[in-house]
Design a protein around this motif. Structure first.
Motif, short mmCIF file in Angstrom:
data_model
loop_
_atom_site.label_atom_id
_atom_site.label_comp_id
_atom_site.label_asym_id
_atom_site.label_seq_id
_atom_site.Cartn_x
_atom_site.Cartn_y
_atom_site.Cartn_z
N HIS A 11 0.80 -1.13 -0.11
CA HIS A 11 0.07 0.02 -0.04
C HIS A 11 0.86 1.17 0.17
O HIS A 11 0.49 2.32 -0.85
CB HIS A 11 -1.00 -0.06 1.35
CG HIS A 11 -1.83 1.15 1.21
ND1 HIS A 11 -2.99 1.49 0.48
CD2 HIS A 11 -1.65 2.09 2.19
CE1 HIS A 11 -3.34 2.60 0.82
NE2 HIS A 11 -2.63 3.10 1.67
N ALA A 12 1.79 1.27 0.56
CA ALA A 12 2.76 2.44 0.63
C ALA A 12 3.65 2.57 -0.23
O ALA A 12 3.54 3.61 -0.90
CB ALA A 12 3.92 2.16 1.98
N ASP A 13 4.08 1.37 -1.12
CA ASP A 13 4.66 1.50 -2.46
C ASP A 13 3.72 2.17 -3.44
O ASP A 13 3.94 3.04 -4.16
CB ASP A 13 5.11 0.25 -2.81
CG ASP A 13 6.21 -0.38 -2.23
OD1 ASP A 13 7.02 0.58 -1.55
OD2 ASP A 13 6.46 -1.63 -2.05
N LEU A 14 2.46 1.76 -3.38
CA LEU A 14 1.41 2.13 -4.44
C LEU A 14 1.24 3.75 -4.21
O LEU A 14 0.98 4.53 -5.05
CB LEU A 14 0.29 1.41 -4.45
CG LEU A 14 0.37 0.02 -4.81
CD1 LEU A 14 -1.29 -0.70 -4.60
CD2 LEU A 14 0.61 0.09 -6.18
N LEU A 15 1.08 4.07 -2.97
CA LEU A 15 0.98 5.53 -2.74
C LEU A 15 2.21 6.40 -3.45
O LEU A 15 1.98 7.50 -3.75
CB LEU A 15 0.81 5.65 -1.14
CG LEU A 15 -0.45 5.37 -0.48
CD1 LEU A 15 -0.59 5.72 0.83
CD2 LEU A 15 -1.61 6.33 -1.40
N ARG A 16 3.36 5.94 -3.01
CA ARG A 16 4.42 6.51 -3.57
C ARG A 16 4.49 6.70 -4.99
O ARG A 16 4.83 7.77 -5.46
CB ARG A 16 5.69 5.86 -3.09
CG ARG A 16 6.14 6.18 -1.47
CD ARG A 16 7.55 5.71 -1.32
NE ARG A 16 7.55 4.19 -1.08
CZ ARG A 16 7.42 3.43 -0.09
NH1 ARG A 16 6.89 4.37 1.06
NH2 ARG A 16 7.39 2.19 -0.06
#
Length: 61
Positions: A11-16
């Motif tokens: 999820h954090a990767d997708l937000l970045r």
């Protein structure tokens, strides 16, 4: 618990990635607007300034 941590990391990767893509789109739009403004103001226009450097090419025989 491990699956939850993997999901949180993804999820954090997708937000970045989404943020980077958004920034690229803003930069692309700004560049496009700058070119359109330059075109309207006469810079780089076909009827614009003529190059007066006559010594650049030799004359034809």
């Amino acid at each position: 618990m491990f699956a939850y941590e993997l999901q949180q990391a993804r999820h954090a990767d997708l937000l970045r990635e989404a943020d980077a893509q958004r920034l690229a789109n803003v930069a692309r739009a700004a560049r496009k607007a700058r070119r359109a403004l330059a075109r309207r103001s006469g810079h780089n226009a076909p009827e614009g300034q003529v190059n007066t450097d006559h010594g650049r090419f030799a004359t034809a025989a």
